[in-house]
Scaffold this motif. Structure first.
Motif, PDB file in Angstrom:
ATOM      1  N   ILE A 106      30.827 156.433  31.983  1.00 30.94           N
ATOM      2  CA  ILE A 106      31.130 157.322  30.853  1.00 30.94           C
ATOM      3  C   ILE A 106      31.842 158.574  31.355  1.00 30.94           C
ATOM      4  N   HIS A 107      31.328 159.157  32.430  1.00 36.18           N
ATOM      5  CA  HIS A 107      31.960 160.356  32.997  1.00 36.18           C
ATOM      6  C   HIS A 107      33.394 160.053  33.436  1.00 36.18           C
ATOM      7  N   GLY A 108      33.595 158.905  34.057  1.00 39.77           N
ATOM      8  CA  GLY A 108      34.924 158.539  34.504  1.00 39.77           C
ATOM      9  C   GLY A 108      35.895 158.401  33.347  1.00 39.77           C
ATOM     10  N   LEU A 109      35.481 157.706  32.295  1.00 42.54           N
ATOM     11  CA  LEU A 109      36.345 157.525  31.130  1.00 42.54           C
ATOM     12  C   LEU A 109      36.726 158.864  30.504  1.00 42.54           C
ATOM     13  N   CYS A 131      43.425 153.735  35.380  1.00 42.33           N
ATOM     14  CA  CYS A 131      42.019 154.070  35.640  1.00 42.33           C
ATOM     15  C   CYS A 131      41.187 153.919  34.370  1.00 42.33           C
ATOM     16  N   THR A 132      41.764 154.348  33.248  1.00 36.13           N
ATOM     17  CA  THR A 132      41.053 154.252  31.974  1.00 36.13           C
ATOM     18  C   THR A 132      40.807 152.798  31.593  1.00 36.13           C
ATOM     19  N   LYS A 136      37.266 151.029  31.399  1.00 30.96           N
ATOM     20  CA  LYS A 136      36.861 150.463  30.107  1.00 30.96           C
ATOM     21  C   LYS A 136      36.326 149.047  30.282  1.00 30.96           C
ATOM     22  N   GLU A 137      37.022 148.263  31.107  1.00 33.77           N
ATOM     23  CA  GLU A 137      36.579 146.890  31.368  1.00 33.77           C
ATOM     24  C   GLU A 137      35.230 146.867  32.082  1.00 33.77           C
TER      25      GLU A 137
END
Length: 329
Positions: A106-109, A131-132, A136-137
């Protein structure tokens, strides 16, 4: 140059440096964390998710290094094999490893979405879009598996209204005492989400408090357990007033090990990262909440997070762990 100005192909704006630099630190930490996780995981369904997360982090480090080198920019130190002991005993259950991956993805997204809107170079935009998509995958794989885990809890459902309605009284907002109107969907969602995340901070701090070597690091983690635990309970109390379910807590997924898998430097960075992320989410939740009691509660927990952030910063500076981010000349 400005947003619409021209710049040399390999030049980096401050926003681009910031996005790449912070991601490098976070992903170098993630590599250490997931190498340890992969040495303790037993669940055959969770293991591929951890392998995927490690692969993504390693790929990010390679790409960021290329971007920074092409701009003749200093590569951060970040975290190395000196910051992890992959042979340390198990500190977390397999379910916690999955929950950890859920929160950190979640933080990465969130970070990648922000980076896309701040960078100007198309190659960097494409990189953060990639990256998104890959995150997401990964997130979808995590949630698909998590739904079948015993500790998984969905955000509460609500019924559809019978027609369109408009607010007719300012009391919809200003009801600190007496009868309170029911929570709306945004308030339910943010309360549940922040309880989940803040409870995670408390449980992770509990684990870190058991294994921290330095006394000041250990004391900070113990304080974080107490404050984050109380803040999560404050979110739960509002939900429970309306007989809504609350998230599961994760303290019982921490073992009694006292051997640290990570350096105190990594532990403090991780704690500081989560505190800073909490400030972002609390601020956004504050803006979407309309009940005065909820607004006051977010103001209180926001203050707690600011205090924790200041403490973590001071400890990292004291021990020479706070790597200086590039600044203006």
């Amino acid at each position: 140059m400005g947003v619409f100005g021209k710049s040399k192909a390999n030049n980096l704006t401050a926003a681009e440096v910031s996005a790449l630099w912070l991601q490098y630190l976070g992903d170098s930490m993630a590599i250490c964390v997931y190498k340890y996780f992969l040495n303790i995981v037993e669940d055959k369904e969770i293991k591929p998710i951890l392998e995927n997360a490690l692969q993504l982090a390693e790929g990010h480090i390679t790409k960021i290094t290329e971007f920074l080198k092409s701009a003749n920019f200093q590569i951060p130190l970040g975290f190395t094999e000196d910051d992890v002991n992959v042979n340390a005993p198990r500190l977390f259950s397999d379910q916690f490893l999955l929950f950890y991956s859920y929160i950190m993805t979640i933080h990465g997204l969130t970070a990648y979405s922000l980076a896309v809107t701040n960078v100007e170079r198309q190659d960097l935009q494409n990189y953060f879009f990639d990256c998104t998509v890959s995150s997401k995958e990964l997130f979808q794989k995590i949630t698909k598996l998590a739904i079948n885990q015993s500790k998984y809890r969905s955000v509460p459902s609500i019924s559809s209204p019978h027609g369109v309605e408009f607010i007719k009284s300012p009391g919809f907002i200003s009801n600190l005492i007496g009868d309170k109107r029911p929570l709306n969907s945004s308030e339910i969602s943010t309360l549940f989400f922040n309880s989940t995340k803040t409870g995670f901070i408390s449980s992770l701090s509990l684990a870190f408090s058991q294994v921290a070597v330095r006394e000041d690091v250990r004391n900070f983690m113990l304080k974080n357990v107490k404050l984050a635990g109380k803040d999560a309970e404050s979110f739960d109390a509002i939900l429970q007033e309306e007989h809504l379910p609350i998230p599961e807590k994760w303290d019982d997924e921490i073992t009694n090990s006292t051997v640290s898998p990570f350096s105190d430097k990594l532990i403090m960075f991780h704690a500081g990262f989560l505190v800073n992320a909490a400030l972002t989410y609390y601020g956004a939740s504050l803006g979407s909440s309309l009940r005065t009691d909820i607004i006051l509660n977010y103001s209180k927990v926001f203050t707690h997070a600011m205090e924790a952030g200041a403490f973590s910063y001071n400890i990292m500076v004291k021990h020479g762990w706070f790597e200086k981010q590039p600044n203006s000349d």
